[in-house]
Design a protein around this motif. Sequence first.
Motif, PDB file in Angstrom:
ATOM      1  N   THR A   1      -3.764  10.378  -9.215  1.00  0.00           N
ATOM      2  CA  THR A   1      -3.492  11.717  -8.260  1.00  0.00           C
ATOM      3  C   THR A   1      -2.776  11.525  -7.216  1.00  0.00           C
ATOM      4  N   CYS A   2      -1.727  10.914  -6.744  1.00  0.00           N
ATOM      5  CA  CYS A   2      -1.048  11.103  -5.851  1.00  0.00           C
ATOM      6  C   CYS A   2       0.628  11.253  -6.430  1.00  0.00           C
ATOM      7  N   GLN A   3       0.601  11.532  -5.576  1.00  0.00           N
ATOM      8  CA  GLN A   3       2.104  12.476  -5.788  1.00  0.00           C
ATOM      9  C   GLN A   3       2.827  11.114  -5.599  1.00  0.00           C
ATOM     10  N   ARG A   4       3.295  10.526  -5.283  1.00  0.00           N
ATOM     11  CA  ARG A   4       4.371   9.546  -4.652  1.00  0.00           C
ATOM     12  C   ARG A   4       4.643   8.684  -6.273  1.00  0.00           C
ATOM     13  N   ARG A   5       5.361   8.622  -6.903  1.00  0.00           N
ATOM     14  CA  ARG A   5       5.379   7.276  -7.839  1.00  0.00           C
ATOM     15  C   ARG A   5       6.007   6.183  -7.428  1.00  0.00           C
TER      16      ARG A   5
ATOM     17  N   HIS B   1       0.312  -1.335  -0.249  1.00  0.00           N
ATOM     18  CA  HIS B   1       0.490   0.092   0.248  1.00  0.00           C
ATOM     19  C   HIS B   1       0.914   0.743   0.133  1.00  0.00           C
ATOM     20  N   CYS B   2       0.586   2.488  -0.997  1.00  0.00           N
ATOM     21  CA  CYS B   2       1.801   3.676  -1.088  1.00  0.00           C
ATOM     22  C   CYS B   2       1.065   3.801   0.600  1.00  0.00           C
ATOM     23  N   PRO B   3       2.516   4.947   0.913  1.00  0.00           N
ATOM     24  CA  PRO B   3       2.342   5.174   2.297  1.00  0.00           C
ATOM     25  C   PRO B   3       1.498   6.683   2.379  1.00  0.00           C
ATOM     26  N   LEU B   4       1.482   7.114   0.925  1.00  0.00           N
ATOM     27  CA  LEU B   4       0.937   8.508   0.916  1.00  0.00           C
ATOM     28  C   LEU B   4      -1.039   8.552   1.034  1.00  0.00           C
ATOM     29  N   CYS B   5      -1.136   7.830  -0.548  1.00  0.00           N
ATOM     30  CA  CYS B   5      -2.699   7.726  -0.637  1.00  0.00           C
ATOM     31  C   CYS B   5      -3.560   6.244  -0.244  1.00  0.00           C
ATOM     32  N   GLN B   6      -2.761   5.180   0.139  1.00  0.00           N
ATOM     33  CA  GLN B   6      -2.636   3.722   1.019  1.00  0.00           C
ATOM     34  C   GLN B   6      -3.937   2.884  -0.130  1.00  0.00           C
TER      35      GLN B   6
ATOM     36  N   PHE C   1       5.268   0.688  -7.676  1.00  0.00           N
ATOM     37  CA  PHE C   1       4.932   1.853  -8.141  1.00  0.00           C
ATOM     38  C   PHE C   1       3.900   2.051  -7.854  1.00  0.00           C
ATOM     39  N   CYS C   2       3.205   3.336  -7.435  1.00  0.00           N
ATOM     40  CA  CYS C   2       1.962   3.642  -7.174  1.00  0.00           C
ATOM     41  C   CYS C   2       1.200   4.276  -7.903  1.00  0.00           C
ATOM     42  N   LEU C   3      -0.098   2.731  -8.101  1.00  0.00           N
ATOM     43  CA  LEU C   3      -1.035   3.590  -9.393  1.00  0.00           C
ATOM     44  C   LEU C   3      -1.839   4.236  -9.118  1.00  0.00           C
TER      45      LEU C   3
HETATM   46 ZN   LIG Z   1       0.456   6.879  -3.337  1.00  0.00          ZN
END
Ligand SMILES: [Zn+2]
Length: 370
Positions: free
Chosen positions: A84-88, A40-45, A79-81
């Motif tokens: 809209t998330c800033q973290r790639r 899970h992306c730490p920024l957008c989950q 990769f964050c899919l």
């Molecule tokens: Zn993300």
Amino acid sequence: MDFLQHLLPDSSALALKHWDLDTQTHRFIVTVESTQVIAHCPLCQAPTGRVHSRYQRTLRDLPLVQFSLTLLLEVCKFFCLNDTCQRRIFTERIPSVVAPWARRTTRYTDHLIAIGLELAGSAAARLSHRVGYAYSRNTFLRLLSSLPLPEVITPRILGVDDFAFRKGHHYGTILVDLETHHPIALLPDRTAETLAAWLEEHPGIEILSRDRSKTYKRGMTQGAPDAIQVADRFHLLHNLEETLEKALKSHSKILKQIEQEQLQSEGATVSEVSTSQNSTPQTAQQQKTAQKRAERLENYEQVHSLRKQGYKVKDIAYHLGMGERTVYTYLSHETFPEWQPSSRKRRSILDPYKSYLIDQWNQGRQHLTD
Ligand SMILES: [Zn+2]
């Protein structure tokens, strides 16, 4: 391999790949990989399974018998899919094993924190060298200072007193929950404003205990106007002591008289014992007193003898190794001045039982078995 799998920090999140035991350096190196397929992306989950790359983290873990244990942990970058998330790209996290960026496993850090909490910096460092971890005092202190402070639950009864960060130099204020007897906060100074600010942030205290400081009184009145202020036990006793001393001082004459009478009557009883025990040999104290008297007598005679020979007081004092004052005293007496025993005998906890003991002694009960 099965056995080793069970020893891993989280056997469900890690899979054992390889191990290597170095008996020369006492190192046990275990290579493991993460079993997570979805991260899970730490920024957008948002969940993702798309791997960017793999990399290896080197972690120190709890020692194993006499071997230090190193985990070579293989994890992924994902990769964050989420468009809209800033973290790639983000690195995989395994919270049950290790904190992000940490170089020790969580269980090993917890183990060191537990030692640090019990022993503090220096003792923890000494123990760690003894058992093969070899961490410094500062490592333990850093671990302790990184811990979050426990949440303060506003107490019903609060004790306020000053304490020294460094005695004589820097003082602060300590706040103690008087029902649990636990210190709950340290304030950086002893000012009324700091105390008032803390009390305003923690409303609901019913009773405040303090010393007689006007500063704390002001801080309490300002910060918790509804709380009852009481003097703490130490200061209550201190107040009582002062008041008693003042009251008794005004009767000092009569108190001294009573004490004298009491001592005289005790003296009479004691002499009854000593006269009935004339046949017993001199006590060590009596021998010492007699010896001292002989020394004084010799000094007295020498002072007079040297003076007759024309020596100055200063020279006599130097020659006999005594103070000039004593020389003057001896010279002022034509005959040897016997020392008067002090009329103020020291009080003893034995005093209330003396008459009973003397009575028993005189009746012949002079042994414990009688
Ligand atoms: Zn993300």
